[in-house]
Each structure stands twice: as structure tokens, then as C-alpha cells.
Design a protein around this motif. Structure first.
Motif, PDB file in Angstrom:
ATOM      1  N   ILE A  11      -5.663   1.292   4.183  1.00  0.00           N
ATOM      2  CA  ILE A  11      -5.249  -0.214   4.825  1.00  0.00           C
ATOM      3  C   ILE A  11      -7.280  -0.841   5.049  1.00  0.00           C
ATOM      4  O   ILE A  11      -7.332  -1.978   4.776  1.00  0.00           O
ATOM      5  N   HIS A  12      -8.257  -0.247   5.372  1.00  0.00           N
ATOM      6  CA  HIS A  12      -9.319  -0.924   5.278  1.00  0.00           C
ATOM      7  C   HIS A  12     -10.188  -0.857   4.291  1.00  0.00           C
ATOM      8  O   HIS A  12     -11.017  -2.039   3.843  1.00  0.00           O
ATOM      9  N   LEU A  13      -9.619  -0.475   3.257  1.00  0.00           N
ATOM     10  CA  LEU A  13     -10.236   0.011   2.083  1.00  0.00           C
ATOM     11  C   LEU A  13      -9.365  -1.510   0.870  1.00  0.00           C
ATOM     12  O   LEU A  13     -10.621  -2.656   1.168  1.00  0.00           O
ATOM     13  N   ALA A  14      -8.045  -1.674   1.480  1.00  0.00           N
ATOM     14  CA  ALA A  14      -7.026  -2.687   1.132  1.00  0.00           C
ATOM     15  C   ALA A  14      -7.973  -4.211   1.580  1.00  0.00           C
ATOM     16  O   ALA A  14      -7.811  -5.053   1.348  1.00  0.00           O
ATOM     17  N   LEU A  15      -8.479  -3.933   3.425  1.00  0.00           N
ATOM     18  CA  LEU A  15      -9.409  -5.444   3.959  1.00  0.00           C
ATOM     19  C   LEU A  15      -9.846  -5.703   3.261  1.00  0.00           C
ATOM     20  O   LEU A  15     -10.488  -7.086   3.706  1.00  0.00           O
ATOM     21  N   GLU A  16     -11.026  -4.658   3.059  1.00  0.00           N
ATOM     22  CA  GLU A  16     -11.990  -5.136   2.389  1.00  0.00           C
ATOM     23  C   GLU A  16     -11.903  -5.417   0.880  1.00  0.00           C
ATOM     24  O   GLU A  16     -12.743  -6.425   0.801  1.00  0.00           O
ATOM     25  N   ALA A  17     -11.377  -5.723   0.757  1.00  0.00           N
ATOM     26  CA  ALA A  17     -10.980  -5.654  -1.130  1.00  0.00           C
ATOM     27  C   ALA A  17     -10.942  -7.409  -0.760  1.00  0.00           C
ATOM     28  O   ALA A  17     -10.817  -8.501  -1.724  1.00  0.00           O
ATOM     29  N   LYS A  18      -9.840  -7.239   0.448  1.00  0.00           N
ATOM     30  CA  LYS A  18      -9.410  -8.945   0.249  1.00  0.00           C
ATOM     31  C   LYS A  18     -10.676  -9.840   0.751  1.00  0.00           C
ATOM     32  O   LYS A  18     -10.679 -11.172   1.294  1.00  0.00           O
ATOM     33  N   ALA A  19     -12.071  -9.447   1.368  1.00  0.00           N
ATOM     34  CA  ALA A  19     -12.129  -9.971   1.889  1.00  0.00           C
ATOM     35  C   ALA A  19     -13.794 -11.207   0.813  1.00  0.00           C
ATOM     36  O   ALA A  19     -13.656 -10.613  -0.117  1.00  0.00           O
TER      37      ALA A  19
ATOM     38  N   LEU B  95       0.935  -0.714   0.234  1.00  0.00           N
ATOM     39  CA  LEU B  95      -0.098  -0.248  -0.154  1.00  0.00           C
ATOM     40  C   LEU B  95       1.116   0.970  -0.026  1.00  0.00           C
ATOM     41  O   LEU B  95       0.477   2.621  -0.185  1.00  0.00           O
ATOM     42  N   GLY B  96       2.035   1.304  -0.004  1.00  0.00           N
ATOM     43  CA  GLY B  96       3.398   2.248  -0.197  1.00  0.00           C
ATOM     44  C   GLY B  96       3.449   3.222   1.698  1.00  0.00           C
ATOM     45  O   GLY B  96       3.321   3.927   1.963  1.00  0.00           O
ATOM     46  N   LEU B  97       2.556   2.093   2.280  1.00  0.00           N
ATOM     47  CA  LEU B  97       2.787   2.650   3.702  1.00  0.00           C
ATOM     48  C   LEU B  97       3.332   1.703   4.970  1.00  0.00           C
ATOM     49  O   LEU B  97       3.404   1.522   5.909  1.00  0.00           O
TER      50      LEU B  97
END
Length: 89
Positions: free
Chosen positions: A81-89, A41-43
Motif C-alpha cells: 500500500i505504501h509503495l503504491a501511494l508513494e508511486a502516485k505522489a 494491488l490484489g488486496l
């Protein structure tokens, strides 16, 4: 008339592994760590914060926006972070 004798069903070894353990093992197989997740995520500059708080991927998956805010993650990165976690679900 013939009598059919059925064998008892065999239990799957995988079914006997607790879900939490199976989930952790599968995540490790994928090589996903908090560090690699943040780097994607570049974080990556926030990796030290997660290490200091002893947050692994299992914990990160359950963290709320308030949890991330409490450990000092700014709003923009929290949203990423939350957008990326939602995309994994």
C-alpha cells in the motif's frame, strides 16, 4: 499622452474552491476509491477493514504504517500500500 485604463483582474472560480475540496473532487473524477486501489494491488480482501474504519482515499493518503497496523493490516500488504501511494505522489 494616452492614459491606459486597466480592468480589474477577474478571479478564477477554481481558485476560490478550497484546496481540500478541489483535491477530493479531482480524485472522484479519476474514479479512484479505496476499493479500486486495493483491487489494483490484489488486496481487495482488506476492503471490508477500510470500510469498517470509514477510510476513504483522502484518509488513506495520510495513514502511516502504524495506522495501517492498528486497523489490522499485515506487514506485506502495508508495504504494498505504501509503495503504491508513494508511486502516485
Amino acid at each position: 499622452m494616452a492614459t491606459l485604463i486597466s480592468k480589474p483582474a477577474r478571479k478564477s472560480v477554481v481558485a476560490e474552491v478550497p484546496k481540500k475540496v478541489a483535491s477530493t473532487v479531482s480524485k472522484r473524477r479519476k474514479g479512484e476509491t479505496v476499493d479500486s486501489f486495493l483491487q489494483a494491488l490484489g488486496l481487495e480482501k482488506y476492503s471490508i477493514t477500510f470500510q469498517a474504519e470509514e477510510v476513504d482515499m483522502a484518509a488513506l493518503l495520510h495513514m502511516t504504517d502504524e495506522d495501517l497496523k492498528a486497523i489490522g493490516i499485515p506487514m506485506g500488504p502495508r508495504k504494498k500500500i505504501h509503495l503504491a501511494l508513494e508511486a502516485k505522489a
